[in-house]
Enzyme design. Sequence first.
Site, short mmCIF file in Angstrom:
data_model
loop_
_atom_site.label_atom_id
_atom_site.label_comp_id
_atom_site.label_asym_id
_atom_site.label_seq_id
_atom_site.Cartn_x
_atom_site.Cartn_y
_atom_site.Cartn_z
N ASN A 13 38.67 48.03 30.99
CA ASN A 13 38.97 48.74 32.23
C ASN A 13 40.36 49.41 32.11
OD1 ASN A 13 39.82 49.42 34.82
ND2 ASN A 13 38.81 47.67 35.79
N PRO A 14 40.41 50.75 32.05
CA PRO A 14 41.71 51.42 31.86
C PRO A 14 42.68 51.18 33.01
CG PRO A 14 39.95 53.04 32.26
CD PRO A 14 39.29 51.70 32.15
N LYS A 16 43.01 48.38 34.66
CA LYS A 16 43.63 47.07 34.44
C LYS A 16 44.69 47.16 33.34
CE LYS A 16 40.18 43.86 36.09
NZ LYS A 16 39.30 42.76 35.73
N ASP A 77 39.72 37.82 35.03
CA ASP A 77 38.50 38.02 35.79
C ASP A 77 38.88 37.90 37.25
OD1 ASP A 77 35.69 38.66 35.53
OD2 ASP A 77 35.35 36.81 36.61
N PHE A 162 42.25 51.18 42.38
CA PHE A 162 40.84 51.22 41.97
C PHE A 162 40.05 50.23 42.81
CE2 PHE A 162 40.23 47.21 39.60
CZ PHE A 162 41.53 46.77 39.53
N GLY A 163 38.76 50.14 42.53
CA GLY A 163 37.91 49.13 43.15
C GLY A 163 37.97 49.15 44.67
N TYR A 164 38.25 48.01 45.25
CA TYR A 164 38.25 47.86 46.71
C TYR A 164 39.63 48.16 47.33
CZ TYR A 164 33.89 45.36 45.67
OH TYR A 164 32.63 45.03 45.23
N ASP A 165 40.56 48.69 46.55
CA ASP A 165 41.91 48.97 47.07
C ASP A 165 41.91 49.81 48.36
OD1 ASP A 165 43.23 47.50 45.19
OD2 ASP A 165 43.84 49.21 43.94
N LYS A 185 52.08 47.59 45.01
CA LYS A 185 50.92 46.71 44.76
C LYS A 185 51.30 45.63 43.74
CE LYS A 185 46.21 46.35 43.06
NZ LYS A 185 45.02 46.94 42.47
P1 IMP Z 1 36.22 42.21 36.52
O1 IMP Z 1 37.37 41.26 36.63
O2 IMP Z 1 36.37 43.17 35.40
O3 IMP Z 1 34.91 41.50 36.58
O4 IMP Z 1 36.24 43.16 37.79
C1 IMP Z 1 36.49 42.67 39.04
C2 IMP Z 1 36.15 43.67 40.12
O5 IMP Z 1 36.78 43.17 41.31
C3 IMP Z 1 36.70 45.07 39.91
O6 IMP Z 1 35.79 45.91 39.28
C4 IMP Z 1 36.95 45.51 41.35
O7 IMP Z 1 35.74 45.94 41.92
C5 IMP Z 1 37.38 44.21 42.01
N1 IMP Z 1 38.84 44.05 41.92
C6 IMP Z 1 39.54 43.13 41.22
N2 IMP Z 1 40.86 43.30 41.36
C7 IMP Z 1 40.99 44.38 42.16
C8 IMP Z 1 42.15 45.07 42.65
O8 IMP Z 1 43.30 44.76 42.37
N3 IMP Z 1 41.88 46.12 43.45
C9 IMP Z 1 40.63 46.50 43.79
N4 IMP Z 1 39.53 45.92 43.34
C10 IMP Z 1 39.71 44.85 42.53
#
Ligand code: IMP
Length: 212
Positions: A13-14, A16, A77, A162-165, A185
């Site tokens: 995940n870029p 991360k 994770d 990203f994600g749910y931010d 953040k």
């Molecule tokens: P994984 O740890 O690669 O399985 O991914 C966890 C998932 O949780 C991510 O793809 C996001 O959807 C969500 N997630 C985890 N940490 C964050 C964050 O800091 N911001 C937003 N979404 C997050």
Amino acid sequence: MRVVNKIVLASLNPHKFLEFRSLLSHYPEVELLSVEGLIRNAGKLDSVETHPSYLENALAKSRLANQGCHYPCLADDSGLEVISLQGRPGVKSRRYALPKAGQSQDHANVQKLLEELQGKPESERQARFVATLALSLEGISLHAAGILEGTIAQSPRGTHGFGYDPIFIPKGSNRTLAEMTDAEKNSISHRAVALKELMTIARARNIQFARP
Ligand code: IMP
């Protein structure tokens, strides 16, 4: 005593990678390396994330990466847990929704969660981000966890992260994480808390972070 000055991030995940590089700027002795091109089994990282807990997934990823190189490997994770949804999406946060054509996975996840919480009051929108980190090196694995408490917004706001931010409002703030700068953040995030704890645990296990 073990001396560590390079750590490989066991993630594809870029976002991360950028977050961890910024978080590790507090530890200038350590250089963060990307797994891509460095480790022959990097492509398998996503497929070992099949366990029911963050810890098992983080350990599976850090150990897999460490088998493919001679550097210490760090894996994370993480997930979002909504209290009124019995902790969903939780460990399945990344692939919570089925994306429609032309829609990103993150967008689909956010839409699904907002639909599930539609019409629910603030008291039923309490949530937390959870991160578990694992560091594997020379046959040992250390781990630590971090939490960020907050609530789910009524609609997405902000463009960072990203994600749910865009729908997560940390406790004590009125902005979503996507409305904050990366530095803001990173000063409160679940990963920041977990990383600090992991570094403390590593030092207690006689691992020294130092330049060569
Ligand atoms: P994984 O740890 O690669 O399985 O991914 C966890 C998932 O949780 C991510 O793809 C996001 O959807 C969500 N997630 C985890 N940490 C964050 C964050 O800091 N911001 C937003 N979404 C997050």
